[in-house]
Each structure stands twice: as structure tokens, then as C-alpha cells.
Scaffold this motif. Structure first.
Motif, PDB file in Angstrom:
ATOM      1  N   LYS A 171       0.813  -1.223   0.000  1.00  0.00           N
ATOM      2  CA  LYS A 171       0.000   0.000   0.000  1.00  0.00           C
ATOM      3  C   LYS A 171       0.849   1.277   0.000  1.00  0.00           C
ATOM      4  N   GLN A 172       2.142   1.130   0.324  1.00  0.00           N
ATOM      5  CA  GLN A 172       2.982   2.334   0.424  1.00  0.00           C
ATOM      6  C   GLN A 172       3.983   2.479  -0.718  1.00  0.00           C
ATOM      7  N   VAL A 173       3.836   1.654  -1.756  1.00  0.00           N
ATOM      8  CA  VAL A 173       4.803   1.774  -2.855  1.00  0.00           C
ATOM      9  C   VAL A 173       4.127   2.084  -4.189  1.00  0.00           C
ATOM     10  N   VAL A 174       4.887   2.797  -5.012  1.00  0.00           N
ATOM     11  CA  VAL A 174       4.523   2.978  -6.416  1.00  0.00           C
ATOM     12  C   VAL A 174       5.576   2.212  -7.218  1.00  0.00           C
ATOM     13  N   VAL A 206       9.204   3.030  -5.614  1.00  0.00           N
ATOM     14  CA  VAL A 206       9.289   4.180  -4.723  1.00  0.00           C
ATOM     15  C   VAL A 206       8.464   3.888  -3.485  1.00  0.00           C
ATOM     16  N   HIS A 207       9.122   3.925  -2.340  1.00  0.00           N
ATOM     17  CA  HIS A 207       8.463   3.663  -1.064  1.00  0.00           C
ATOM     18  C   HIS A 207       8.099   4.992  -0.417  1.00  0.00           C
ATOM     19  N   PHE A 208       6.809   5.190  -0.151  1.00  0.00           N
ATOM     20  CA  PHE A 208       6.362   6.465   0.420  1.00  0.00           C
ATOM     21  C   PHE A 208       6.194   6.370   1.930  1.00  0.00           C
ATOM     22  N   ALA A 227       0.604   7.918   3.507  1.00  0.00           N
ATOM     23  CA  ALA A 227       1.372   7.257   2.449  1.00  0.00           C
ATOM     24  C   ALA A 227       0.471   6.509   1.464  1.00  0.00           C
ATOM     25  N   ASP A 228      -0.538   5.781   1.976  1.00  0.00           N
ATOM     26  CA  ASP A 228      -1.367   5.008   1.044  1.00  0.00           C
ATOM     27  C   ASP A 228      -2.205   5.916   0.142  1.00  0.00           C
ATOM     28  N   VAL A 281       0.028   7.103  -2.704  1.00  0.00           N
ATOM     29  CA  VAL A 281       0.164   6.038  -3.701  1.00  0.00           C
ATOM     30  C   VAL A 281      -1.099   5.940  -4.557  1.00  0.00           C
ATOM     31  N   GLU A 324      -1.006   6.508  -8.640  1.00  0.00           N
ATOM     32  CA  GLU A 324      -1.377   5.411  -9.551  1.00  0.00           C
ATOM     33  C   GLU A 324      -2.578   5.789 -10.412  1.00  0.00           C
ATOM     34  N   SER A 338       7.769  12.967   0.013  1.00  0.00           N
ATOM     35  CA  SER A 338       7.911  11.830   0.922  1.00  0.00           C
ATOM     36  C   SER A 338       9.107  12.030   1.834  1.00  0.00           C
TER      37      SER A 338
END
Lengths: 66, 279
Positions: A30-33, A60-62, B183-184, B187, B191, B206
């Protein structure tokens, strides 16, 4: 097979999916693109899409805050 | 002789005084500034002087503000900025500061969206004021931006952005600023926007909590359309809160990345590797 992960070569098992790779890297889905070969992958694709040899992957980790 | 009045060239008889100029150009002016300092009406003007004639309380018309920005930024830069449309998703610490910076440089149009209202705890970093507590953030910000430059066209949307509504809302934008908190949600936004507009750049944030060293915050290109500003790792957590200095640094990285994109320049310099590193 070899992929390029964030600019660096990385050996991975053939047929690996994006969600399996993220699990190996211990990243929260859930925290990455994830961008694969210059297009950002929608979450539905993580289970479905298998990586190919030579794929160029950007993960990319947010973190929270803004 | 030639002088400049409010950044515009003006020809004047040699030996004219400031008062003579005022009578000719702007008799109602009650504050006269020459070369950056208040001057008396009987001061003699000289070739090349920069004169600003102010009527206290008067708001410059669009043409005047435009001339000021053109002179400051050069015509080529100003034209691109003035004709640009930028979307800002979330107007908390990052988004409100990005909006202020882009308004100050005379951006053409902003589309801002947020469901939140101004709370007292926001004021340690967000561009709101005590008398705006309780207002929807987008409306409070729209009012503030209008005080900076009323000619910037601001579309304020008081709503929660979802996969169902964000593409339509941000269709006109050239660049999207991701300025969410969670964060979610960051994303989700990236997306969804990328799936609809794979060619349009996204400038995200971030890692900007706490009070770590300033220079750990950078602007990184992460793939073909995504740019990330921040240190990439410092999350907002108990004990590591969001504070004006670092949030402001990250927000202005975002604002400058937007400006560079609008001018056709690469936002990242490749020298700082932060956000794309996997922790």
C-alpha cells in the motif's frame, strides 16, 4: 533472470510477480509505487504481471507526512 | 532622460522633480519611492532612477502586476508561468506552501482540492491564520492567495479525492502536485493519475518530518513521470512531528520542480539520491 531495480542489476527467480518481489523486499504494497519499463503499474497488476528478463523496475516507497 | 516607473520605461524632461512626475503620471500617489527608499516630492530625478508611485490601499490592476512580474522574471519565463495550469492534491503543510509560492510567481491557474478544515494544530506549518480556524482549507487558502495575487485563477474543490473523481478534476493540469499526508493516499493518487495521464508529470512529497539536517531533502526523478521531494525516509510519527522548516523546504522543492517542468527543464540534478533508495 536479471532485472534492473532502481538503477541497479538484481538477480530474481524467473516468473516472479511484482507482489512476490515486494514481499521479498519486505515492502508494504500500500505504500509503494512501482514503475515497470516507464509505466506506473496499477495495484491490480501486482499479482498478475510476471517480470521478464531485462525489465527496468523503479520502486518508490512512500512515508507519511505532508 | 529615461527612468523606470513601476518597472516600466518612461521618458521625462531632464531636471524634473518627483512631484512633477507624480502630477503627470499618478497624482493620487501618497508614497514615493526612488531606488528603493522613500523620497521627498521635491527630489530631482536622474537618468536611470527606479521610481515606484504608490497609493496606499490601492490594489494594482492586472496589467500593472503583470508588468512587475515580467520585469522580475523576464518575458519568456513569465509567459510560460502565466499560461500554466497546476493541480495541487491536498493543501496541508506541503500543498498550501506550494500554492503560495506558485501564486507569488504569477501562475495562471491552480486547481486545489482537499476535504479538510483548518485546525489549530495545523498552524505550526501550514499557510493558514488563526482567524481561519474552522474554515475549509481550500476556501481559506483561496482567500489568502487572492491577497497575494487576485489575478491567479484558483479553482477550490472542497472534497475528498478518490479514484472516481480525481481524473476529471485534474484533466486541465499540466503538472500535478501530490501533497497528501498519508502514504497510502499518496500512492492511490499517483497510480490513478498516472493511469489516466501517463504523459503528465507528478511532483510528490515523501519524508519531511522532524528537524533533521536540511540538506538530506532533495528532488529525485523516480521513473518517467514521477518526481519525489523529501528525504524519502523520515515519516511523521509520535516524537517526529511535522514542522514548518522541513515541510517548507520539501514544499519549495516541489514548487521549484513544478516551475522547472513548466520551463521545460529537468527538476532533479542527479546529485542527490534520496527518495528512490529502498530503505
Amino acid at each position: 533472470m536479471q532485472i534492473i531495480l532502481n538503477g541497479k542489476p538484481k538477480e530474481v527467480a524467473a516468473g516472479l510477480t511484482i507482489s512476490e518481489l515486494l514481499k521479498q523486499l519486505r515492502l508494504d504494497i500500500k505504500q509503494v509505487v512501482v514503475e515497470r519499463n516507464a509505466s506506473i503499474v496499477a495495484k491490480q497488476g501486482y499479482e498478475r504481471e510476471c517480470l521478464n528478463d531485462g525489465d527496468n523496475l523503479e520502486i518508490v516507497h512512500f512515508v507519511g507526512g505532508g | 532622460m529615461w527612468i523606470k516607473i513601476n518597472e516600466r520605461e518612461y521618458e521625462l524632461a531632464t531636471g524634473s522633480t518627483l512631484d512633477q512626475l507624480r502630477q503627470k503620471v499618478k497624482p493620487e500617489a501618497d508614497l514615493l519611492i526612488v531606488n528603493g527608499f522613500p523620497a521627498s516630492p521635491d527630489a530631482a530625478l536622474q537618468e536611470g532612477d527606479r521610481v515606484v508611485l504608490i497609493q496606499r490601499g490601492e490594489i494594482p490592476v492586472e496589467d500593472e502586476l503583470d508588468a512587475l512580474l515580467t520585469a522580475r522574471h523576464t518575458p519568456g519565463v513569465h509567459e510560460k508561468v502565466r499560461s500554466a495550469c497546476v493541480g495541487i492534491a491536498g493543501v496541508g503543510g506541503l500543498g498550501s506552501a506550494v500554492a503560495v509560492a506558485l501564486t507569488r510567481i504569477g501562475i495562471g491557474q491552480l486547481i486545489i482540492a482537499d476535504f479538510d478544515i483548518v485546525e489549530p494544530s495545523n498552524l505550526n506549518r501550514q499557510q493558514f491564520f488563526l482567524d481561519q480556524i474552522g474554515l475549509p482549507k481550500v476556501y481559506a487558502l483561496r482567500d489568502t492567495l487572492a491577497r497575494i495575487n487576485p489575478h491567479v485563477h484558483v479553482t477550490a474543490c472542497h472534497l475528498k479525492l478518490t479514484p472516481g473523481n480525481l481524473a476529471e478534476l485534474f484533466t486541465p493540469v499540466q503538472v500535478l502536485v501530490e501533497a497528501f499526508d498519508k502514504a497510502d493516499q499518496k500512492v492511490m493518487l499517483i497510480e490513478e493519475f498516472a493511469s489516466r495521464f501517463p504523459e503528465k508529470p507528478i511532483v510528490a512529497g515523501s519524508g519531511m518530518a522532524g528537524y533533521g539536517p536540511s540538506n538530506t531533502i532533495g528532488t529525485e526523478r523516480c521513473g518517467s513521470q514521477l518526481f519525489v521531494c523529501g528525504d524519502g525516509t523520515t515519516a511523521a510519527e509520535p516524537g517526529t512531528g511535522l514542522m514548518a522548516p522541513r515541510v517548507g523546504i520539501a514544499a519549495h522543492h516541489q514548487a521549484n520542480a513544478v516551475l522547472r517542468l513548466l520551463l521545460g527543464l529537468e527538476p532533479s540534478n542527479g546529485a542527490i539520491e534520496t527518495a528512490c533508495k529502498l530503505s
